[in-house]
Scaffold this motif. Structure first.
Motif, mmCIF file in Angstrom:
data_model
loop_
_atom_site.group_PDB
_atom_site.id
_atom_site.type_symbol
_atom_site.label_atom_id
_atom_site.label_comp_id
_atom_site.label_asym_id
_atom_site.label_seq_id
_atom_site.Cartn_x
_atom_site.Cartn_y
_atom_site.Cartn_z
ATOM 1 N N ILE A 145 0.843 -1.187 0.000
ATOM 2 C CA ILE A 145 0.000 0.000 0.000
ATOM 3 C C ILE A 145 0.887 1.249 0.000
ATOM 4 O O ILE A 145 1.890 1.299 0.715
ATOM 5 N N VAL A 146 0.509 2.246 -0.792
ATOM 6 C CA VAL A 146 1.164 3.556 -0.775
ATOM 7 C C VAL A 146 0.046 4.593 -0.702
ATOM 8 O O VAL A 146 -0.956 4.490 -1.416
ATOM 9 N N SER A 172 3.311 0.893 3.129
ATOM 10 C CA SER A 172 2.907 -0.147 4.073
ATOM 11 C C SER A 172 2.857 -1.494 3.381
ATOM 12 O O SER A 172 2.662 -1.578 2.170
ATOM 13 N N TRP A 173 3.023 -2.543 4.189
ATOM 14 C CA TRP A 173 2.807 -3.885 3.656
ATOM 15 C C TRP A 173 2.328 -4.819 4.749
ATOM 16 O O TRP A 173 2.585 -4.614 5.924
ATOM 17 N N SER A 233 -0.532 -17.006 2.945
ATOM 18 C CA SER A 233 -0.805 -17.371 1.552
ATOM 19 C C SER A 233 -1.868 -16.429 0.999
ATOM 20 O O SER A 233 -2.533 -15.719 1.757
ATOM 21 N N ARG A 234 -2.038 -16.459 -0.299
ATOM 22 C CA ARG A 234 -3.101 -15.646 -0.894
ATOM 23 C C ARG A 234 -4.464 -16.140 -0.439
ATOM 24 O O ARG A 234 -5.385 -15.354 -0.223
ATOM 25 N N LEU A 242 -5.035 6.330 -2.415
ATOM 26 C CA LEU A 242 -4.299 5.174 -1.908
ATOM 27 C C LEU A 242 -4.164 4.159 -3.045
ATOM 28 O O LEU A 242 -5.124 3.914 -3.776
ATOM 29 N N ILE A 243 -2.980 3.604 -3.212
ATOM 30 C CA ILE A 243 -2.812 2.545 -4.199
ATOM 31 C C ILE A 243 -2.417 1.277 -3.460
ATOM 32 O O ILE A 243 -1.733 1.321 -2.435
ATOM 33 N N HIS A 244 -2.885 0.159 -3.944
ATOM 34 C CA HIS A 244 -2.592 -1.104 -3.272
ATOM 35 C C HIS A 244 -2.595 -2.234 -4.283
ATOM 36 O O HIS A 244 -3.123 -2.114 -5.389
ATOM 37 N N GLY A 245 -1.992 -3.320 -3.885
ATOM 38 C CA GLY A 245 -1.988 -4.511 -4.728
ATOM 39 C C GLY A 245 -1.473 -5.698 -3.947
ATOM 40 O O GLY A 245 -0.822 -5.550 -2.912
ATOM 41 N N GLY A 246 -1.806 -6.871 -4.439
ATOM 42 C CA GLY A 246 -1.340 -8.114 -3.836
ATOM 43 C C GLY A 246 -0.187 -8.677 -4.649
ATOM 44 O O GLY A 246 -0.198 -8.615 -5.885
#
Length: 117
Positions: free
Chosen positions: A7-8, A69-70, A75-76, A106-110
């Motif tokens: 996350i940013v 952040s992370w 697991s997924r 906010l941007i996020h991804g897995g």
């Protein structure tokens, strides 16, 4: 291997303490639902880029700081199941734990880990 959510966000610098309090409450909920680790970092040396950068990605304003952040999950699958419960958890509702920043930027991804040393 573990799974990571990244996350940013841009947070008003004046809201630093409010962000830390918000993040502490959220971290407890994430960990209760299976996150192994929650890391929140306040930008200290985050330069503007000419083509791209963290500040550009979140449209950071002069009175804001970049937060990186992370969350680490086993697991997924664990993350996907947990997120459904987390989104319903009343402790994270805007009335109980409002975000002290603009969530639209906010941007996020897995991310699937490929190396973990």
């Amino acid at each position: 291997m573990s799974y990571v959510d990244g996350i940013v966000a841009a947070v008003p610098t004046a809201n630093r303490q409010a962000f830390i309090e918000h993040a502490r409450k959220a971290a407890a909920v994430f960990k209760e639902h299976g996150a192994l680790k929650v890391v929140e970092c306040w930008g200290d040396d985050v330069p503007e880029g000419e083509v791209t950068s963290f500040p550009m990605a979140v449209k950071c304003q002069p009175d804001e700081s970049v937060v990186f952040s992370w969350l680490v999950w086993p697991s997924r699958e664990v993350r996907d199941q947990a997120m459904a419960r987390i989104m319903e958890d009343p402790r994270l509702s805007p009335e109980v734990n409002p975000m002290p920043f603009d969530g639209k930027r906010l941007i996020h991804g897995g991310f699937a880990m490929v190396i973990e040393e």
